[in-house]
Design a protein around this motif. Sequence first.
Motif, PDB file in Angstrom:
ATOM      1  N   GLN A   1       1.856   9.792  14.004  1.00  0.00           N
ATOM      2  CA  GLN A   1       1.715  11.114  15.110  1.00  0.00           C
ATOM      3  C   GLN A   1       0.674  11.596  14.359  1.00  0.00           C
ATOM      4  O   GLN A   1       0.208  12.561  14.927  1.00  0.00           O
ATOM      5  N   GLY A   2       0.372  10.924  12.892  1.00  0.00           N
ATOM      6  CA  GLY A   2      -1.315  11.385  12.467  1.00  0.00           C
ATOM      7  C   GLY A   2      -1.041  13.542  11.810  1.00  0.00           C
ATOM      8  O   GLY A   2      -1.961  13.885  11.436  1.00  0.00           O
ATOM      9  N   GLY A   3       0.393  13.129  11.596  1.00  0.00           N
ATOM     10  CA  GLY A   3       0.915  14.399  10.613  1.00  0.00           C
ATOM     11  C   GLY A   3       0.953  14.414   9.280  1.00  0.00           C
ATOM     12  O   GLY A   3       0.840  12.919   9.144  1.00  0.00           O
ATOM     13  N   SER A   4       0.521  15.128   8.460  1.00  0.00           N
ATOM     14  CA  SER A   4       0.716  14.785   7.280  1.00  0.00           C
ATOM     15  C   SER A   4       2.604  14.309   6.739  1.00  0.00           C
ATOM     16  O   SER A   4       3.028  15.127   7.106  1.00  0.00           O
ATOM     17  N   SER A   5       2.632  13.974   5.583  1.00  0.00           N
ATOM     18  CA  SER A   5       3.917  13.297   5.247  1.00  0.00           C
ATOM     19  C   SER A   5       4.656  13.866   4.302  1.00  0.00           C
ATOM     20  O   SER A   5       5.484  14.077   3.748  1.00  0.00           O
ATOM     21  N   SER A   6       3.632  14.281   3.858  1.00  0.00           N
ATOM     22  CA  SER A   6       4.023  14.975   2.193  1.00  0.00           C
ATOM     23  C   SER A   6       3.542  16.321   2.212  1.00  0.00           C
ATOM     24  O   SER A   6       1.810  17.405   2.374  1.00  0.00           O
ATOM     25  N   GLY A   7       3.356  17.171   1.686  1.00  0.00           N
ATOM     26  CA  GLY A   7       3.222  18.497   1.400  1.00  0.00           C
ATOM     27  C   GLY A   7       2.559  18.705  -0.243  1.00  0.00           C
ATOM     28  O   GLY A   7       2.495  19.812  -0.459  1.00  0.00           O
ATOM     29  N   PHE A   8       3.106  17.550  -1.053  1.00  0.00           N
ATOM     30  CA  PHE A   8       1.711  17.297  -2.267  1.00  0.00           C
ATOM     31  C   PHE A   8       0.653  17.306  -2.614  1.00  0.00           C
ATOM     32  O   PHE A   8       0.379  16.847  -3.269  1.00  0.00           O
ATOM     33  N   GLY A   9       0.173  16.651  -0.626  1.00  0.00           N
ATOM     34  CA  GLY A   9      -1.794  16.729  -0.314  1.00  0.00           C
ATOM     35  C   GLY A   9      -1.180  14.511  -1.653  1.00  0.00           C
ATOM     36  O   GLY A   9      -2.324  14.023  -1.547  1.00  0.00           O
ATOM     37  N   MET A  10      -0.498  14.102  -1.190  1.00  0.00           N
ATOM     38  CA  MET A  10      -0.351  12.137  -1.358  1.00  0.00           C
ATOM     39  C   MET A  10      -0.393  12.129   0.020  1.00  0.00           C
ATOM     40  O   MET A  10      -0.737  12.550   1.397  1.00  0.00           O
ATOM     41  N   ASP A  11      -1.796  11.132   0.077  1.00  0.00           N
ATOM     42  CA  ASP A  11      -2.484  10.333   1.634  1.00  0.00           C
ATOM     43  C   ASP A  11      -1.069  10.159   1.750  1.00  0.00           C
ATOM     44  O   ASP A  11       0.064   8.920   1.952  1.00  0.00           O
ATOM     45  N   PRO A  12      -0.820  10.293   3.542  1.00  0.00           N
ATOM     46  CA  PRO A  12       0.122   9.663   4.439  1.00  0.00           C
ATOM     47  C   PRO A  12       0.883   8.466   4.318  1.00  0.00           C
ATOM     48  O   PRO A  12       1.737   7.797   4.444  1.00  0.00           O
ATOM     49  N   GLU A  13      -0.859   7.739   4.110  1.00  0.00           N
ATOM     50  CA  GLU A  13      -0.682   5.869   4.674  1.00  0.00           C
ATOM     51  C   GLU A  13      -0.284   5.805   3.393  1.00  0.00           C
ATOM     52  O   GLU A  13       0.656   4.874   2.885  1.00  0.00           O
ATOM     53  N   ARG A  14      -0.153   6.180   1.480  1.00  0.00           N
ATOM     54  CA  ARG A  14       0.186   5.494   0.639  1.00  0.00           C
ATOM     55  C   ARG A  14       1.680   6.177   0.672  1.00  0.00           C
ATOM     56  O   ARG A  14       1.934   5.484   0.503  1.00  0.00           O
ATOM     57  N   LEU A  15       1.906   7.199   0.770  1.00  0.00           N
ATOM     58  CA  LEU A  15       3.263   7.867   1.311  1.00  0.00           C
ATOM     59  C   LEU A  15       4.546   6.556   1.628  1.00  0.00           C
ATOM     60  O   LEU A  15       4.928   6.029   1.517  1.00  0.00           O
ATOM     61  N   ALA A  16       3.674   5.993   3.214  1.00  0.00           N
ATOM     62  CA  ALA A  16       4.128   5.575   4.111  1.00  0.00           C
ATOM     63  C   ALA A  16       4.501   4.326   3.269  1.00  0.00           C
ATOM     64  O   ALA A  16       5.804   3.112   3.392  1.00  0.00           O
ATOM     65  N   ALA A  17       3.666   3.552   2.481  1.00  0.00           N
ATOM     66  CA  ALA A  17       3.453   2.470   2.165  1.00  0.00           C
ATOM     67  C   ALA A  17       4.519   2.492   0.772  1.00  0.00           C
ATOM     68  O   ALA A  17       4.929   0.968   0.535  1.00  0.00           O
ATOM     69  N   MET A  18       4.836   3.756   0.228  1.00  0.00           N
ATOM     70  CA  MET A  18       5.421   3.603  -1.229  1.00  0.00           C
ATOM     71  C   MET A  18       7.157   3.364  -0.447  1.00  0.00           C
ATOM     72  O   MET A  18       7.431   2.975  -0.995  1.00  0.00           O
ATOM     73  N   TRP A  19       7.666   4.205   0.369  1.00  0.00           N
ATOM     74  CA  TRP A  19       8.591   4.445   1.107  1.00  0.00           C
ATOM     75  C   TRP A  19       8.789   2.398   1.603  1.00  0.00           C
ATOM     76  O   TRP A  19       9.967   2.062   1.719  1.00  0.00           O
ATOM     77  N   ALA A  20       8.319   2.322   2.085  1.00  0.00           N
ATOM     78  CA  ALA A  20       8.228   0.414   2.544  1.00  0.00           C
ATOM     79  C   ALA A  20       8.349  -0.761   1.149  1.00  0.00           C
ATOM     80  O   ALA A  20       9.867  -0.858   1.430  1.00  0.00           O
ATOM     81  N   ALA A  21       7.688   0.026   0.468  1.00  0.00           N
ATOM     82  CA  ALA A  21       7.698  -0.813  -0.932  1.00  0.00           C
ATOM     83  C   ALA A  21       9.003  -0.404  -1.334  1.00  0.00           C
ATOM     84  O   ALA A  21      10.003  -1.125  -2.360  1.00  0.00           O
ATOM     85  N   LYS A  22       9.689   1.035  -1.491  1.00  0.00           N
ATOM     86  CA  LYS A  22      11.237   1.487  -2.228  1.00  0.00           C
ATOM     87  C   LYS A  22      11.995   0.293  -1.335  1.00  0.00           C
ATOM     88  O   LYS A  22      12.812  -0.085  -2.109  1.00  0.00           O
ATOM     89  N   HIS A  23      12.104   0.894   0.576  1.00  0.00           N
ATOM     90  CA  HIS A  23      13.553   0.161   1.013  1.00  0.00           C
ATOM     91  C   HIS A  23      13.054  -1.264   0.606  1.00  0.00           C
ATOM     92  O   HIS A  23      14.153  -1.601   0.185  1.00  0.00           O
TER      93      HIS A  23
END
Length: 177
Positions: free
Chosen positions: A44-66
């Motif tokens: 959706q192009g929205g911000s994934s984090s209120g912590f200023g983390m890159d949304p792509e990096r955050l999505a990749a992190m959760w995919a890797a954690k899963h």
Amino acid sequence: MWSAQDVARDQVRRQADSLCIAAVADKVAEAAFRERETAEQLRQGGSSSGFGMDPERLAAMWAAKHAEWRRVRGLMVEAGWDVYEPDRDVQGSEWAREREARREGALAARAVYEEQRREAADGLRAQLWLSAVPSRLIRAVAARAGLRPAYVLAQLAERVVVAEDGTVSVPPFMPSR
């Protein structure tokens, strides 16, 4: 320095320590939810984090954690473990050693870089224009010693002696490599 998979593996390894299979299953479910949530926010192009983390990096992190939580759950089921113990996880331990080795290598490289930077800051880089006679003398000495003229000049500078009255001299020496 670390990939999303490296970070996920490190975090899961620490968080899973002493967790039972039911708790690990809860972590798998949470990671699956977060993976879907961050992937949707990214689409959706929205911000994934209120912590200023890159949304792509955050999505990749959760995919890797899963993926890592699923691996840990599968390992526990296959091995029949009641609780997860990181030291018994051969693959996880190998990855942890590799991460630590890369970390140590990066820290060592950084220390070398910092030392070179300090040395460079302490050094003096100069361009020197000599008249014909001193220039010929320096070139002749350098040729006899098998050195570049700049090295002879550097050795001259290293041996400079400044007397109390401000006079400058250089004791006799043989240029060397």
